[in-house]
Scaffold this motif. Structure first.
Motif, PDB file in Angstrom:
ATOM      1  N   LEU A   1       0.831  -1.201   0.000  1.00 41.80           N
ATOM      2  CA  LEU A   1       0.000   0.000   0.000  1.00 41.80           C
ATOM      3  C   LEU A   1       0.871   1.259   0.000  1.00 41.80           C
ATOM      4  CD1 LEU A   1      -2.830  -1.051   2.488  1.00 41.80           C
ATOM      5  CD2 LEU A   1      -2.998  -0.806  -0.002  1.00 41.80           C
ATOM      6  N   ALA A   2       1.959   1.242   0.769  1.00 41.13           N
ATOM      7  CA  ALA A   2       2.884   2.383   0.771  1.00 41.13           C
ATOM      8  C   ALA A   2       3.500   2.576  -0.611  1.00 41.13           C
ATOM      9  CB  ALA A   2       3.978   2.167   1.820  1.00 41.13           C
ATOM     10  N   GLU A   3       3.863   1.478  -1.259  1.00 45.55           N
ATOM     11  CA  GLU A   3       4.440   1.551  -2.602  1.00 45.55           C
ATOM     12  C   GLU A   3       3.441   2.171  -3.583  1.00 45.55           C
ATOM     13  OE1 GLU A   3       5.068  -1.732  -6.058  1.00 45.55           O
ATOM     14  OE2 GLU A   3       6.043  -2.200  -4.141  1.00 45.55           O
ATOM     15  N   ILE A   4       2.177   1.796  -3.456  1.00 48.19           N
ATOM     16  CA  ILE A   4       1.146   2.299  -4.363  1.00 48.19           C
ATOM     17  C   ILE A   4       0.908   3.790  -4.162  1.00 48.19           C
ATOM     18  CG2 ILE A   4      -1.334   2.180  -4.844  1.00 48.19           C
ATOM     19  CD1 ILE A   4      -1.092  -0.863  -4.388  1.00 48.19           C
ATOM     20  N   THR A   5       0.774   4.224  -2.914  1.00 49.44           N
ATOM     21  CA  THR A   5       0.542   5.646  -2.679  1.00 49.44           C
ATOM     22  C   THR A   5       1.784   6.476  -2.991  1.00 49.44           C
ATOM     23  OG1 THR A   5       1.058   5.398  -0.318  1.00 49.44           O
ATOM     24  CG2 THR A   5      -1.259   5.243  -0.970  1.00 49.44           C
ATOM     25  N   ASP A   6       2.976   5.916  -2.765  1.00 48.40           N
ATOM     26  CA  ASP A   6       4.208   6.617  -3.135  1.00 48.40           C
ATOM     27  C   ASP A   6       4.292   6.831  -4.638  1.00 48.40           C
ATOM     28  OD1 ASP A   6       4.996   6.787  -0.523  1.00 48.40           O
ATOM     29  OD2 ASP A   6       6.501   5.193  -0.631  1.00 48.40           O
ATOM     30  N   ALA A   7       3.641   5.949  -5.400  1.00 50.03           N
ATOM     31  CA  ALA A   7       3.634   6.075  -6.858  1.00 50.03           C
ATOM     32  C   ALA A   7       2.582   7.071  -7.338  1.00 50.03           C
ATOM     33  CB  ALA A   7       3.382   4.704  -7.488  1.00 50.03           C
ATOM     34  N   GLY A   8       1.840   7.659  -6.389  1.00 50.42           N
ATOM     35  CA  GLY A   8       0.865   8.682  -6.753  1.00 50.42           C
ATOM     36  C   GLY A   8      -0.533   8.160  -6.998  1.00 50.42           C
ATOM     37  N   ILE A   9      -0.782   6.887  -6.710  1.00 53.15           N
ATOM     38  CA  ILE A   9      -2.115   6.313  -6.885  1.00 53.15           C
ATOM     39  C   ILE A   9      -2.875   6.460  -5.570  1.00 53.15           C
ATOM     40  CG2 ILE A   9      -3.423   4.217  -7.405  1.00 53.15           C
ATOM     41  CD1 ILE A   9      -0.885   3.233  -8.903  1.00 53.15           C
ATOM     42  N   PRO A  10      -3.986   7.165  -5.562  1.00 47.33           N
ATOM     43  CA  PRO A  10      -4.716   7.343  -4.294  1.00 47.33           C
ATOM     44  C   PRO A  10      -5.393   6.061  -3.837  1.00 47.33           C
ATOM     45  CG  PRO A  10      -5.918   8.350  -6.116  1.00 47.33           C
ATOM     46  CD  PRO A  10      -4.595   7.915  -6.676  1.00 47.33           C
ATOM     47  N   VAL A  11      -5.316   5.829  -2.534  1.00 42.20           N
ATOM     48  CA  VAL A  11      -6.010   4.707  -1.893  1.00 42.20           C
ATOM     49  C   VAL A  11      -6.918   5.294  -0.815  1.00 42.20           C
ATOM     50  CG1 VAL A  11      -5.762   2.590  -0.534  1.00 42.20           C
ATOM     51  CG2 VAL A  11      -4.097   3.124  -2.340  1.00 42.20           C
ATOM     52  N   TYR A  12      -8.153   4.818  -0.760  1.00 44.77           N
ATOM     53  CA  TYR A  12      -9.125   5.290   0.221  1.00 44.77           C
ATOM     54  C   TYR A  12      -9.541   4.112   1.091  1.00 44.77           C
ATOM     55  CZ  TYR A  12      -9.453   9.128  -3.140  1.00 44.77           C
ATOM     56  OH  TYR A  12      -9.160  10.170  -3.991  1.00 44.77           O
ATOM     57  N   PHE A  13      -9.563   4.329   2.404  1.00 45.89           N
ATOM     58  CA  PHE A  13      -9.889   3.246   3.327  1.00 45.89           C
ATOM     59  C   PHE A  13     -11.123   3.599   4.149  1.00 45.89           C
ATOM     60  CE2 PHE A  13      -9.649   0.599   7.083  1.00 45.89           C
ATOM     61  CZ  PHE A  13      -9.289  -0.634   6.555  1.00 45.89           C
ATOM     62  N   PHE A  14     -12.063   2.667   4.200  1.00 45.15           N
ATOM     63  CA  PHE A  14     -13.259   2.800   5.028  1.00 45.15           C
ATOM     64  C   PHE A  14     -13.176   1.763   6.139  1.00 45.15           C
ATOM     65  CE2 PHE A  14     -14.327   4.779   1.138  1.00 45.15           C
ATOM     66  CZ  PHE A  14     -15.351   5.683   1.374  1.00 45.15           C
TER      67      PHE A  14
ATOM     68  N   PHE B   1     -11.978   6.773   6.404  1.00 38.46           N
ATOM     69  CA  PHE B   1     -13.343   7.245   6.607  1.00 38.46           C
ATOM     70  C   PHE B   1     -14.064   6.322   7.590  1.00 38.46           C
ATOM     71  CE2 PHE B   1     -12.129   8.405   2.251  1.00 38.46           C
ATOM     72  CZ  PHE B   1     -12.283   9.787   2.312  1.00 38.46           C
ATOM     73  N   HIS B   2     -14.792   6.919   8.520  1.00 39.13           N
ATOM     74  CA  HIS B   2     -15.548   6.159   9.506  1.00 39.13           C
ATOM     75  C   HIS B   2     -17.037   6.111   9.189  1.00 39.13           C
ATOM     76  CE1 HIS B   2     -12.321   5.596  12.588  1.00 39.13           C
ATOM     77  NE2 HIS B   2     -11.794   6.588  11.895  1.00 39.13           N
ATOM     78  N   LYS B   3     -17.443   6.810   8.136  1.00 43.56           N
ATOM     79  CA  LYS B   3     -18.837   6.807   7.706  1.00 43.56           C
ATOM     80  C   LYS B   3     -18.877   6.720   6.182  1.00 43.56           C
ATOM     81  CE  LYS B   3     -20.565   9.632  11.570  1.00 43.56           C
ATOM     82  NZ  LYS B   3     -21.249  10.894  11.942  1.00 43.56           N
ATOM     83  N   PRO B   4     -20.004   6.284   5.612  1.00 44.13           N
ATOM     84  CA  PRO B   4     -20.117   6.244   4.150  1.00 44.13           C
ATOM     85  C   PRO B   4     -19.892   7.626   3.536  1.00 44.13           C
ATOM     86  CG  PRO B   4     -21.895   5.002   5.163  1.00 44.13           C
ATOM     87  CD  PRO B   4     -21.201   5.727   6.275  1.00 44.13           C
ATOM     88  N   GLN B   5     -19.368   7.611   2.325  1.00 49.19           N
ATOM     89  CA  GLN B   5     -19.044   8.853   1.633  1.00 49.19           C
ATOM     90  C   GLN B   5     -19.580   8.825   0.208  1.00 49.19           C
ATOM     91  OE1 GLN B   5     -17.241  11.449   3.148  1.00 49.19           O
ATOM     92  NE2 GLN B   5     -17.407  10.192   5.014  1.00 49.19           N
ATOM     93  N   GLN B   6     -19.766  10.031  -0.344  1.00 45.21           N
ATOM     94  CA  GLN B   6     -20.200  10.169  -1.721  1.00 45.21           C
ATOM     95  C   GLN B   6     -18.997  10.544  -2.588  1.00 45.21           C
ATOM     96  OE1 GLN B   6     -23.461  13.042  -1.830  1.00 45.21           O
ATOM     97  NE2 GLN B   6     -23.998  12.474   0.264  1.00 45.21           N
ATOM     98  N   PHE B   7     -18.880   9.879  -3.706  1.00 44.85           N
ATOM     99  CA  PHE B   7     -17.823  10.168  -4.673  1.00 44.85           C
ATOM    100  C   PHE B   7     -18.436  10.267  -6.061  1.00 44.85           C
ATOM    101  CE2 PHE B   7     -15.203   8.642  -1.258  1.00 44.85           C
ATOM    102  CZ  PHE B   7     -13.948   9.178  -1.460  1.00 44.85           C
ATOM    103  N   THR B   8     -17.818  11.078  -6.900  1.00 47.30           N
ATOM    104  CA  THR B   8     -18.168  11.120  -8.314  1.00 47.30           C
ATOM    105  C   THR B   8     -16.963  10.654  -9.104  1.00 47.30           C
ATOM    106  OG1 THR B   8     -19.731  12.955  -8.031  1.00 47.30           O
ATOM    107  CG2 THR B   8     -18.899  12.551 -10.247  1.00 47.30           C
TER     108      THR B   8
END
Length: 256
Positions: free
Chosen positions: A77-90, A111-118
């Motif tokens: 996961l660190a490698e992925i975010t270091d490469a500039g790819i966003p990771v979101y965790f619920f 995130f501790h609650k549901p979120q809206q994304f487009t």
């Protein structure tokens, strides 16, 4: 509402319910390696990756200590975010005791609650799924206990060796917490997350509702414009969802 642009040739990936560490670290290791191989694959064309909770079967962050293990997953996961790819965790009901480690060490928003994304022009309502809808009463009661500041304060004063051992034991022992007992399709009229999504549609439109928690891969049309997707798990199904910029589909990871 956060907007993510999915460029041509890129995709957004969703996965949940790995329950790493269960029932034992040794038995969990092959599943972890399989998940890390999947992360290594999808990073090649990922515009973003969403992890929808219960990545760990138990997780508690002391001020200076986190549970031992999961090095392969955290490093990838660190490698992925270091490469500039966003990771979101619920957070899920197993790993809700997060207090900054993912944000500070991995650059992953939690995130501790549901979120809206487009995503492009497609609207998503995203969350783990525990405690939502008219039922799931057992989880609602437990979540009140686990999120109570007094409960967290008391647990925080346990020595980590004792606290983590106790937490892992209870997490595996209690099927109500793990969700295994209700991992059967109840019928659309009794699936509480389906009912929850339908009620949300009375307030606003969403193209996709994406949840975990149920341990079942589900793809259910709510009406002619909205779809409910449950991601399944990485214990029995090894399923995930992928959005190609226009449509969302459920896939099964089958390593070469």
């Amino acid at each position: 509402m956060e907007t993510i642009n999915v460029a041509e040739g890129k995709k957004v990936y969703f996965a949940s319910d790995n329950h790493l560490g269960a029932p034992t670290s040794e038995e969990s290791l092959p599943r972890e390696k399989k998940f890390v191989a999947w992360l290594d694959l999808v990073k090649q064309d990922a515009a973003a990756i969403f992890l929808l909770g219960d990545l760990f079967d138990f997780w508690f962050e002391y001020k200076t200590v986190v549970p031992k293990g999961y090095t392969r997953t955290l490093g990838k996961l660190a490698e992925i975010t270091d490469a500039g790819i966003p990771v979101y965790f619920f957070v899920g009901n197993h790993d809700l005791w997060m207090r900054g480690y993912f944000e500070e060490e991995l650059n992953i928003p939690v995130f501790h609650k549901p979120q809206q994304f487009t995503l492009n022009n497609t609207s998503f309502f995203i969350g783990h799924g525990d405690g939502l809808g008219p039922n799931d009463k057992g989880f609602k009661r437990m979540k009140k206990v686990f999120t109570n500041p007094l409960s967290k304060w008391i647990f925080n004063w346990l020595h980590p060796d004792l606290g983590v051992k106790l937490g892992k034991y209870l997490s595996v022992k209690n099927k109500l917490i793990s969700g295994d007992d209700d991992a059967k399709f109840l019928g659309e009229d009794k699936e509480w997350l389906v009912q929850y999504a339908k009620r949300k549609l009375e307030e606003d439109h969403y193209d996709y509702f994406v949840f975990g928690h149920r341990h079942l891969p589900l793809n259910i049309a709510l009406n002619d414009r909205s779809t409910y997707v449950n991601l399944g798990d990485w214990i029995h199904y090894f399923t995930y969802a992928v959005f190609d910029g226009q449509t969302l589909s459920l896939e099964t990871y089958k390593p070469q």
